[in-house]
Design a protein around this motif. Structure first.
Motif, PDB file in Angstrom:
ATOM      1  N   ASP A 187      -0.272  -8.254   5.287  1.00 49.14           N
ATOM      2  CA  ASP A 187      -0.998  -7.441   6.252  1.00 49.14           C
ATOM      3  C   ASP A 187      -0.343  -6.096   6.218  1.00 49.14           C
ATOM      4  O   ASP A 187      -1.470  -4.712   6.550  1.00 49.14           O
ATOM      5  CB  ASP A 187      -0.184  -7.437   7.849  1.00 49.14           C
ATOM      6  N   TYR A 188       0.198  -6.172   5.985  1.00 52.11           N
ATOM      7  CA  TYR A 188       0.893  -4.373   4.815  1.00 52.11           C
ATOM      8  C   TYR A 188       0.753  -4.430   3.545  1.00 52.11           C
ATOM      9  O   TYR A 188       1.776  -5.393   3.012  1.00 52.11           O
ATOM     10  CB  TYR A 188       1.350  -3.873   6.024  1.00 52.11           C
ATOM     11  N   VAL A 189       1.246  -3.110   2.757  1.00 55.67           N
ATOM     12  CA  VAL A 189       2.219  -3.108   1.397  1.00 55.67           C
ATOM     13  C   VAL A 189       2.252  -2.015   1.398  1.00 55.67           C
ATOM     14  O   VAL A 189       1.969  -1.111   2.232  1.00 55.67           O
ATOM     15  CB  VAL A 189       0.886  -3.043   0.022  1.00 55.67           C
ATOM     16  N   SER A 190       3.899  -1.664   0.988  1.00 55.21           N
ATOM     17  CA  SER A 190       4.483   0.041   1.051  1.00 55.21           C
ATOM     18  C   SER A 190       4.249   0.138  -0.324  1.00 55.21           C
ATOM     19  O   SER A 190       4.890  -0.940  -1.352  1.00 55.21           O
ATOM     20  CB  SER A 190       5.924  -0.247   1.761  1.00 55.21           C
ATOM     21  N   ALA A 191       4.614   1.195  -0.513  1.00 60.29           N
ATOM     22  CA  ALA A 191       5.247   1.733  -2.165  1.00 60.29           C
ATOM     23  C   ALA A 191       5.345   3.276  -2.140  1.00 60.29           C
ATOM     24  O   ALA A 191       5.496   3.450  -1.190  1.00 60.29           O
ATOM     25  CB  ALA A 191       3.336   1.700  -2.878  1.00 60.29           C
ATOM     26  N   SER A 192       6.379   3.325  -3.088  1.00 55.60           N
ATOM     27  CA  SER A 192       7.103   4.526  -3.767  1.00 55.60           C
ATOM     28  C   SER A 192       6.156   5.665  -3.404  1.00 55.60           C
ATOM     29  O   SER A 192       4.867   5.193  -3.586  1.00 55.60           O
ATOM     30  CB  SER A 192       7.604   4.564  -4.307  1.00 55.60           C
ATOM     31  N   PRO A 193       6.473   6.641  -2.978  1.00 53.48           N
ATOM     32  CA  PRO A 193       4.927   8.093  -2.731  1.00 53.48           C
ATOM     33  C   PRO A 193       4.582   8.060  -3.889  1.00 53.48           C
ATOM     34  O   PRO A 193       3.110   8.507  -3.504  1.00 53.48           O
ATOM     35  CB  PRO A 193       5.690   9.121  -1.928  1.00 53.48           C
ATOM     36  N   PHE A 194       4.775   7.987  -4.849  1.00 45.74           N
ATOM     37  CA  PHE A 194       4.104   8.670  -6.390  1.00 45.74           C
ATOM     38  C   PHE A 194       2.749   7.702  -6.578  1.00 45.74           C
ATOM     39  O   PHE A 194       2.220   7.390  -7.163  1.00 45.74           O
ATOM     40  CB  PHE A 194       4.752   8.702  -7.736  1.00 45.74           C
TER      41      PHE A 194
END
Length: 143
Positions: free
Chosen positions: A111-118
């Motif tokens: 449903d989603y991925v998260s990643a570091s801001p850069f």
């Protein structure tokens, strides 16, 4: 957090009490492959260099190892959703900022991925590419 191979293998049981899964791909990669991210920098470039060994096609800490780690993730998703059909599933870790890994996550039904801001711009671009590719495939199929 599904960060260990055992957790992925027992995902059906975990889903009995969990409302969502977040695959911690950094730790899952380390434990599945038996590689320490801290130590791998000394030898990993040689493992990725096809001229030397060609053990990996890419750095598994940058681009998800679909064959091994991905297999555990697919299993975890399948078993988790057998127990809880509406289980929300995603990843957190460096892989959320890799285009190939984001495409895998979509194909695996996350449903989603998260990643570091850069790395967010890469994630957003990869997600958009997935949508465009899916629409093109549907359009082609409809003809």
């Amino acid at each position: 957090m599904i960060e260990l191979p055992r957790a992925a293998l027992l995902a059906g049981e975990i889903a009995e009490v969990a409302e969502f899964f977040s695959f911690g791909t950094n730790d899952l990669t380390q434990t599945t492959m038996g590689l320490s991210r801290d130590d791998a920098g000394r030898f990993l470039p040689d493992y990725v260099d096809e001229k030397k060994a060609g053990v990996f096609s890419a750095d598994p800490f940058q681009s998800l190892d679909i064959k091994g780690v991905g297999m555990l993730m697919r299993w975890g998703i399948e078993q988790g959703r057998k127990t809880r059909s509406k289980l929300k599933i995603g990843i957190c870790g460096e892989h959320g900022g890799d285009a190939d890994s984001v495409k895998f996550c979509d194909a695996a039904g996350m449903d989603y991925v998260s990643a570091s801001p850069f790395r967010v711009p890469i994630s957003r671009l990869a997600a958009a590419q997935v949508v465009v590719e899916e629409k093109a495939a549907k359009k082609k199929k409809g003809k």
